[in-house]
Design a protein around this motif. Structure first.
Motif, short mmCIF file in Angstrom:
data_model
loop_
_atom_site.label_atom_id
_atom_site.label_comp_id
_atom_site.label_asym_id
_atom_site.label_seq_id
_atom_site.Cartn_x
_atom_site.Cartn_y
_atom_site.Cartn_z
N THR B 680 -82.89 -17.57 40.67
CA THR B 680 -83.60 -16.35 40.25
C THR B 680 -84.99 -16.70 39.77
OG1 THR B 680 -81.44 -15.76 39.40
CG2 THR B 680 -83.24 -14.21 38.99
N TYR B 681 -85.12 -17.81 38.99
CA TYR B 681 -86.44 -18.24 38.51
C TYR B 681 -87.38 -18.47 39.68
CZ TYR B 681 -84.47 -19.29 33.87
OH TYR B 681 -83.88 -19.21 32.65
N ILE B 682 -86.87 -19.20 40.67
CA ILE B 682 -87.72 -19.53 41.82
C ILE B 682 -88.17 -18.26 42.53
CG2 ILE B 682 -87.76 -20.66 44.09
CD1 ILE B 682 -85.82 -22.74 42.94
N LEU B 683 -87.22 -17.38 42.70
CA LEU B 683 -87.54 -16.13 43.40
C LEU B 683 -88.58 -15.32 42.62
CD1 LEU B 683 -86.76 -14.40 45.88
CD2 LEU B 683 -85.25 -13.11 44.34
N SER B 684 -88.33 -15.22 41.30
CA SER B 684 -89.26 -14.38 40.52
C SER B 684 -90.65 -15.03 40.47
CB SER B 684 -88.74 -14.13 39.10
OG SER B 684 -88.16 -15.30 38.60
#
Lengths: 315, 695
Positions: B680-684
């Motif tokens: 999720t961090y990478i995506l955000s």
């Protein structure tokens, strides 16, 4: 100074400290007795005591090591060595350049160091208690002595005792400056602490809870006890000589002639008698203070000694 | 006679070969220990030769020719080594301490070989120890020769790492690991300060220059604005001071010294902490070429405070090695005090006094190296024999380990600055320099000098008390535990090593006049010729200070002492005194046996001073008495604890450490360990970046 004169002066220094220190102790005891309405012991009692101790065999604890046997001799030799540097009746000391006032103080500390070790050596609780207290007092008195003698060194601009006395003796104005007077006050207090007199320590007590020096040497007997006692008397003699001659250098011979030597000896005897009288008087009117009040006394004298040094360059 | 470069190459080769050879042996064999010791000694001898060459040739203080320049060892900068006066002196220190310690380590390290009856109980990898040991000594030698910023910092870090591995050698103990970590943190904080300091010192010369030799720094330092010089000084003071063990950066010292194997404690305390002083002297005297008076004043005040703080905590610590570590804090303080005084005098233009104070500082550095390594070796011998350093379980060792006891006593007397041993001469010179300065017209620094004098005087008496305790409780009277009762004398090589240092203590005391001219030469090379008057004059056997101010003749004092002893003994015999001795029991208050429980303890010994200085220690008295219940008068178990307050640990390092932990906890909220969360961090982040770069 030719070598014969130098040698003779050195020998006379040793003879004076060996011979006169028991007399000084006797003088204090008799003066004190008179002030307290007693007759006091005979004049030569300290000599009789020494003779008695020397004739008896030494009893040494099985627990003790060589340190216990070595200490009395070391202490004795330290006092003799210091006697070569402390002016009694003449400032013309042959070995003055070998070491000054710092050497004297550190040799006193050396003898205290070993005496404290001997107190621990026998494994008796009294000895340990005495050592602990003695080192506590030494740890607090030592800096005061150092600072007090340093302020004299500053006034006289030298740390060699003969030079100090020659310079102070040639200019009496130096004796009345505040530095000198403050240093005197501090030195008096530490002299009492270092030589184990009232109100810091009672040299005549054998009550375990109050004694300091006597607790340390409780296990000594025979020739060892004789040497330890004699050394303690010499220490008192040396400290009083320092006190009187450094702060009142009047009459100390500064030239090599017989007349000034004789005059010096007489004046020296008078000075020591006065000092003995002062001690006797003080020990008559004062009681021993609690051990934990002693640090307050010593802290006070440390502050005075520090003030003495500060006053030297502030005033 | 010898070519200095050749000697240096041989020296490096010896230590590197030593590291390899020791590693290749069977790790637990006698050969490992012997090789480690022999290579250490050989390297030490080479260092000694190099030091003597340096001291003999009357090299200039700085800017002498480069001994050795190694291109290509490191990818971007050459390693460069230069021998000058200051390096020669510190080489002498390393050699004088290193040789006996290496000898000592041969017999000492057998402690770590597994016993046939309890395999693996004490076994540690002696081969790795040898590697770290050789590199540690080599890096210390090379640090004082380093003459470029890169070389210096590289070797400084190497020295720190090698010593870290030596500290955590007994890695199976939790205390050791913690001590090692603390040491690693403190040494790197210091390193950061040094790194920034050197970068700031380089100034504009930094750009496009990877060598940055000290000779370039000397020039660039002159052009720096005074504020920048002040900042450089402060950073270097913190960096080098933390290595030297000055307060408040001393906290690693009382932890690391007891944890390390004894030869390592001896080297760290005897030599490594002095290299902090070396760095400080190198910077202030040489690279920066002196500074305003407050630099010296700061060093003096912090030094005085360290001296007092160190000895007061040594007094109440009953772990033999930790006591010695605190005493190292104290001695580093004394050395700093004298060095600071030298800088104060120098900035006031009085080179005579500056020389006197610096000679005192240098002599104390050498003396402390000798007697502190001796004391650590003695403590090591006690540890090896009894497996404890707690003074409350020692005692009676003088009968069981007579030689170790004698040597430890010599060390104690020397460190208490008692004549006729070496500590006294150094202390005498330092006291003379402070006193002489007070006799001059006031320069505003007098109040600091007076406080320094007061601190030094106070320290003197307390050291004596601390070492009466250290020696008296550990070695005298009856053993307080079964281990102490069964102690045996240290092995031969350990005795020899301690004996060498004990003799050195006496010789450096008696024959100080032979060495002092060399130290005077070193000081003058940096400070310039004496003016306005003479500070220190050495004529024959006599040391003189000022114009007729003080004089001392150590050898004559020693001779007088011996002569008077002979006369006294002869006189007493002549007088016919009773020389019989009867052995009997110590009076035990009427009991039939004297038990060790009746002895005075270390706690009791230190208690009066602990009460007097209670405002500093703030001791907490915790007495718990367990009674079986029926009657309060029959105690089953009594425990008494009386810990003192460690101010810096509690109020400075404690809050900082807690703050870091708190931050880490907060940071761990995002570091959840769940893969989905990270995706999720990478995506955000990707989305945010795309949004940001859209237009």
């Amino acid at each position: 100074m030719d070598y014969v004169a130098k040698f003779l002066i050195a020998v006379v220094q040793l003879l004076i400290v060996l011979g006169a220190s028991p007399v000084l102790v006797s003088l204090i005891r008799r003066l004190k007795a008179r002030l307290q309405g007693r007759l006091g012991p005979p004049w030569f009692q300290p000599y009789y005591d020494l003779a008695k101790y020397f004739q008896k065999e030494s009893v040494v604890s099985e627990t003790a090591s060589w340190i216990f046997n070595f200490t009395p001799y070391l202490q004795f030799v330290c006092m003799l060595l210091i006697a070569l540097f402390v002016p009694f009746y003449t400032a013309m000391l042959p070995l003055d350049a070998t070491g000054g006032i710092i050497v004297i103080m550190y040799f006193f500390l050396l003898s205290t160091f070993f005496l404290a070790l001997s107190g621990l050596d026998t494994g008796s609780a009294f000895g340990g208690m005495g050592s602990s207290r003695e080192m506590t007092i030494a740890a607090l008195a030592e800096p005061t002595i150092i600072l007090a003698v340093f302020s004299i060194s500053l006034v006289a601009n030298s740390t060699n005792i003969s030079t100090i006395i020659l310079r102070l003796g040639s200019d009496y104005g130096l004796l009345f400056n505040p530095t000198h007077l403050l240093a005197f006050a501090a030195f008096v207090i530490v002299t009492i602490a270092e030589t184990g007199r009232l109100p810091v320590d009672n040299p005549t007590t054998h009550l375990e809870l109050t004694m300091i020096h006597e607790a340390m040497i409780l296990e000594y007997s025979g020739r060892h006890l004789a040497l330890v006692e004699w050394s303690a008397w010499m220490k008192l003699f040396l400290f009083l000589s320092l006190l009187t001659n450094l702060f009142f250098p009047w009459g100390v011979a500064t030239s090599l002639d017989l007349l000034s030597f004789v005059a010096g000896l007489v004046i020296f005897a008078v000075k020591l008698t006065l000092a003995a009288g002062a001690i006797a008087f003080m020990e008559t009117i004062l009681a021993k203070v609690r051990i934990f009040r002693v640090p307050e006394l010593l802290a006070g004298s440390f502050a005075i000694a520090l003030l003495a040094i500060i006053s030297f360059y502030v005033l | 006679m010898f070519d200095a470069t050749l000697v240096l190459i041989v020296l490096v080769a010896i230590h590197l070969a030593g590291a390899v050879a020791v590693y290749l042996t069977r790790q637990e064999s006698l050969l490992t220990r012997q090789l480690n010791g022999i290579f250490g000694i050989a390297g030490g001898v080479m260092a000694l030769i190099l030091a003597l060459i340096g001291l003999q040739r009357n090299l200039p203080g700085s800017g002498s020719t480069v001994l050795l320049s190694l291109e290509g060892v490191m990818p971007f900068a050459p390693l460069e080594f230069t021998l000058d006066r200051l390096s020669s002196f510190f080489l002498l220190l390393i050699a004088v301490v290193g040789i006996p310690v290496s000898l000592y380590s041969i017999d000492y390290m057998r402690e770590y070989v597994s016993h046939p009856d309890q395999p693996g109980a004490h076994a540690y990898n002696l081969g790795l120890f040898g590697v770290a040991y050789q590199i540690f000594i080599l890096s210390m030698i090379l640090v004082v020769l380093a003459s470029t910023t890169f070389t210096f910092l590289f070797l400084w870090e190497l020295m720190a790492l090698a010593s870290y591995f030596l500290v955590v050698f007994e890695h199976r103990h939790r205390d050791t690991q913690e001590a090692g970590t603390l040491y690693l943190i403190m040494t790197h904080l210091g390193f950061v300060a040094l790194f920034i300091g050197f970068m700031l010192l380089s100034g504009p010369a930094l750009v496009g220059n990877t060598t940055l030799s000290f000779s370039e720094l000397r020039i660039s330092a002159l052009a720096l604005p005074s504020t920048q010089r002040d900042i450089v000084f402060l950073l270097m003071f913190i960096g080098f001071g933390s290595k030297a063990g000055m307060i408040p950066f001393h906290v690693w010292l009382p932890q690391a010294h007891p944890a390390a194997p004894s030869p390592v404690s001896a080297l760290m305390s005897g030599v490594m902490i002095k290299l902090g002083i070396y760095g400080l002297l190198r910077i202030t005297l040489d690279l920066l070429g002196g500074g305003p008076g407050w630099w010296g004043g700061l060093i003096l005040v912090v030094g005085g405070a360290s001296a007092l703080y160190g000895i007061l905590y040594a007094l109440v610590d009953h772990n033999l090695k930790r006591l010695l570590a605190y005493s190292s804090v104290e001695n580093a303080g004394i050395i700093l005090l004298a060095s600071g005084a030298a800088l104060v005098f120098w900035s006031a233009g009085n080179t005579a006094l500056a020389t006197l104070a610096l000679v005192g500082a240098l002599y104390h550095i050498l003396n402390h190296g000798v007697f502190k390594s001796l004391l650590f070796m003695g403590a090591g011998a006690v540890l090896q024999s009894t497996h404890t350093l707690d003074m409350e379980s020692l005692g009676g060792l003088i009968k069981r380990m007579p030689w170790t006891a004698l040597f430890f006593l010599v060390g104690s007397v020397s460190i208490a600055a008692l004549p006729p041993f070496n500590g006294f001469v150094g202390e005498w010179i330092i006291l003379q320099s402070l006193l002489l300065s007070l006799a001059l017209p006031s320069q505003g620094a007098h109040i600091f000098l007076t406080l320094g004098l007061g601190a030094l005087a106070l320290t003197g008496g307390l050291v004596a008390a601390a070492f009466v305790k250290a020696f008296g409780i550990s070695f005298l009277a009856l053993p307080r535990s079964a281990q102490a009762d069964q102690a045996t004398e240290a092995p031969r090589l350990m005795r020899w090593a301690m004996g060498i240092n004990a003799v050195l203590c006496l010789l450096l005391g008696l024959l100080a006049t032979l060495l002092l001219p060399a130290l005077q030469g070193i000081s003058r090379a940096y400070l310039g010729p004496d003016q306005p008057t003479v500070g220190l004059a050495i004529s024959g056997l006599e040391v003189r200070t000022g114009t007729d101010f003080g004089s001392l003749s150590p050898l004559l004092l020693g001779i007088l002492l011996a002569l008077l002893a002979l006369i006294a003994l002869w006189g007493l015999r002549l007088a016919g005194i009773n020389e019989l001795t009867r052995r009997s029991m110590t009076w035990a208050c009427g009991r039939f046996t004297l038990s060790p429980r009746m002895e005075y303890t270390a706690t009791a010994f230190a208690n009066p001073l602990k009460r007097i200085f209670a405002f500093l220690y703030q001791p907490v008295r915790a007495l718990t008495i367990e009674t079986p219940g029926a009657s309060p008068h029959f105690a089953q178990d009594i425990s008494y604890r009386n810990p003192v307050r460690l101010w810096f640990e509690e109020y400075l390092y404690g809050p900082v450490a807690r703050g870091i932990v708190w931050l880490a906890r907060r940071a761990s909220l995002v570091q959840h360990g769940s893969l989905h969360l990270y995706l999720t961090y990478i995506l955000s982040i990707l989305v945010i970046l795309l949004v940001l770069t859209r237009g």
